[in-house]
Design an enzyme around this catalytic site. Structure first.
Site, PDB file in Angstrom:
ATOM      1  NE  ARG A   1      -3.819   0.699   2.071  1.00  0.00           N
ATOM      2  CZ  ARG A   1      -5.022   0.855   2.625  1.00  0.00           C
ATOM      3  NH1 ARG A   1      -5.167   1.639   3.686  1.00  0.00           N
ATOM      4  NH2 ARG A   1      -6.075   0.226   2.149  1.00  0.00           N
TER       5      ARG A   1
ATOM      6  CG  HIS B   1      -8.609   0.015  -2.380  1.00  0.00           C
ATOM      7  ND1 HIS B   1      -7.823  -1.057  -2.014  1.00  0.00           N
ATOM      8  CD2 HIS B   1      -9.197   0.453  -1.236  1.00  0.00           C
ATOM      9  CE1 HIS B   1      -7.930  -1.250  -0.719  1.00  0.00           C
ATOM     10  NE2 HIS B   1      -8.752  -0.351  -0.220  1.00  0.00           N
TER      11      HIS B   1
ATOM     12  CD  GLN C   1     -13.073  -1.703  -0.063  1.00  0.00           C
ATOM     13  OE1 GLN C   1     -12.161  -1.539   0.725  1.00  0.00           O
ATOM     14  NE2 GLN C   1     -14.247  -2.172   0.309  1.00  0.00           N
TER      15      GLN C   1
ATOM     16  CG  ASP D   1     -13.492   6.419  -0.662  1.00  0.00           C
ATOM     17  OD1 ASP D   1     -13.519   6.315   0.586  1.00  0.00           O
ATOM     18  OD2 ASP D   1     -12.437   6.283  -1.323  1.00  0.00           O
TER      19      ASP D   1
ATOM     20  CB  CYS E   1     -14.005   1.283   0.621  1.00  0.00           C
ATOM     21  SG  CYS E   1     -13.256   2.931   0.717  1.00  0.00           S
TER      22      CYS E   1
ATOM     23  NE  ARG F   1     -10.312  -5.133   1.313  1.00  0.00           N
ATOM     24  CZ  ARG F   1      -9.515  -4.116   1.627  1.00  0.00           C
ATOM     25  NH1 ARG F   1     -10.040  -3.009   2.106  1.00  0.00           N
ATOM     26  NH2 ARG F   1      -8.206  -4.179   1.419  1.00  0.00           N
TER      27      ARG F   1
HETATM   28  N1   CP Z   1     -11.119   0.080   2.935  1.00  0.00           N
HETATM   29  C1   CP Z   1      -9.821   0.037   3.324  1.00  0.00           C
HETATM   30  O1   CP Z   1      -8.924  -0.261   2.534  1.00  0.00           O
HETATM   31  O2   CP Z   1      -9.623   0.247   4.642  1.00  0.00           O
HETATM   32  P1   CP Z   1      -8.218   0.471   5.363  1.00  0.00           P
HETATM   33  O3   CP Z   1      -7.659   1.777   4.907  1.00  0.00           O
HETATM   34  O4   CP Z   1      -8.566   0.473   6.828  1.00  0.00           O
HETATM   35  O5   CP Z   1      -7.291  -0.672   5.006  1.00  0.00           O
HETATM   36  N1  NVA Z   2      -9.807   6.728  -1.213  1.00  0.00           N
HETATM   37  C1  NVA Z   2      -9.349   6.373   0.104  1.00  0.00           C
HETATM   38  C2  NVA Z   2      -9.578   4.909   0.355  1.00  0.00           C
HETATM   39  C3  NVA Z   2      -9.181   4.449   1.726  1.00  0.00           C
HETATM   40  C4  NVA Z   2      -9.407   2.985   1.914  1.00  0.00           C
HETATM   41  C5  NVA Z   2      -7.893   6.724   0.244  1.00  0.00           C
HETATM   42  O1  NVA Z   2      -7.112   6.503  -0.698  1.00  0.00           O
HETATM   43  O2  NVA Z   2      -7.498   7.243   1.302  1.00  0.00           O
END
Ligand code: CP
Ligand code: NVA
Length: 311
Positions: A114, A141, A144, A229, A269, A297
């Protein structure tokens, strides 16, 4: 709302916590030990397809769901997951991604990452001998979406031919929804401000499966699913005030939900910001399936890990 394929949770049991050993009664503690011994001796290797395998999890950004679901998933499959917070590794001291990929490939069976660079993830994959999984980048993502599509199937059956409406920022999660529309045969109407449109690459990929709109009401009209989101993704904190202003007309509230199909479901999400992209009434209301998404997830990524690692 049924949740036929979700195995987590114990809806009918009284809520219990385990904050100290004495939260258990003596007979309960004994039963737990007995059960642990029984599991240890009776769990068959074929039920633990990732026995002895290791997933390296590189996190340059915060996470609750992604970290926990991968770590628990690896454990359930018989393997192990290593948390590598970038700042505490040599990546944080500028060791090249290519060298990191080669080193991790020698010791681990898969890498999850990530960060805020899809290009860097691709660079990592180029030099890795083991599967690399995107646990979120600035552009996508995908994990997700495995969970979200699973959740849609569970609640309403096959999404083929149906309509989902994305309302708000055309961000990483939106980009992955657009790709999902193409792959699973539904239409994704994306209502976003023109400043925050999804990326051209996914629009091209999805072709007629995606429709770009300016008006959230138009996107929501008759839709089978409404999804949104956060307005400020990780890394965009400096733009927060401007984003709040531009995205204000894109809040998912009861009025917007009432434009959708009667049995429409609401997805997010998480983490969510009640009063910003969605009202508490909607996200905590009867159409919301956000915690099923979160749980999925785990199951979706276990399936993914098996797919990637078990021949
Ligand atoms: N939805 C999601 O990816 O959550 P986190 O940022 O908590 O991993
Ligand atoms: N769009 C958000 C998703 C978090 C799971 C981000 O990138 O922070």
């Amino acid at each position: 709302m049924g949740r036929p394929f979700c195995f987590g949770g114990t809806d009918t049991m009284a809520l219990r916590h385990f904050l100290r050993l004495s939260d258990l009664q003596a007979d309960e503690a004994r039963r737990l030990v007995d059960r642990a011994i029984a599991l240890k001796t009776s769990l068959k290797a074929e039920q633990r397809p990732l026995l002895g395998r290791c997933l390296a999890m590189i996190f340059a950004k915060s996470s609750t769901r992604t970290r926990v679901s991968f770590e628990v998933g690896m454990a359930k499959l018989g393997g192990h997951a290593l948390m590598l917070a970038t700042a505490q590794t040599q990546l944080g001291r500028e060791e090249p991604l290519s060298d990191t990929a080669k080193v991790l490939s020698r010791m681990c069976d898969a890498i999850m990452i990530r960060n805020d660079s899809q290009a860097d993830q691709e660079e990592l994959a180029l030099h890795s001998r083991v599967p690399v999984i995107n646990g979120l980048s600035e552009l996508h993502h995908p994990c997700q979406l495995l969970a979200d599509v699973q959740t849609w199937f569970e609640h309403r059956g096959d999404p083929r031919g149906k309509v989902a409406a994305w309302i708000g920022d055309g961000n990483n999660v939106c980009n992955s929804w657009i790709e999902a529309a193409k792959l699973f045969g539904f239409t994704l109407r994306a209502a976003t401000p023109h400043q925050y449109r999804p990326i051209a690459e996914v629009l091209k990929f999805a072709g007629k499966s995606v429709e770009l709109l300016d008006d959230p009401q138009q996107a929501a009209a008759g839709a089978d699913l409404i999804v949104t989101d956060t307005w400020t993704s990780m890394g965009q904190e400096a733009e927060r005030a401007e984003r709040m202003q531009i995205l204000a007309p894109f809040q998912v509230d009861r009025k917007l939900m009432s434009k959708a199909a009667k049995n429409a479901i609401f997805m997010h999400c998480l983490p969510a910001h009640r009063g910003e992209e969605v009202t508490a009434e909607v996200i905590d209301g009867p159409q919301s399936v956000v915690f099923d998404e979160a749980e999925n997830r785990l199951w979706a990524q276990m399936a993914l890990l098996e797919f990637l690692l078990v021949p």
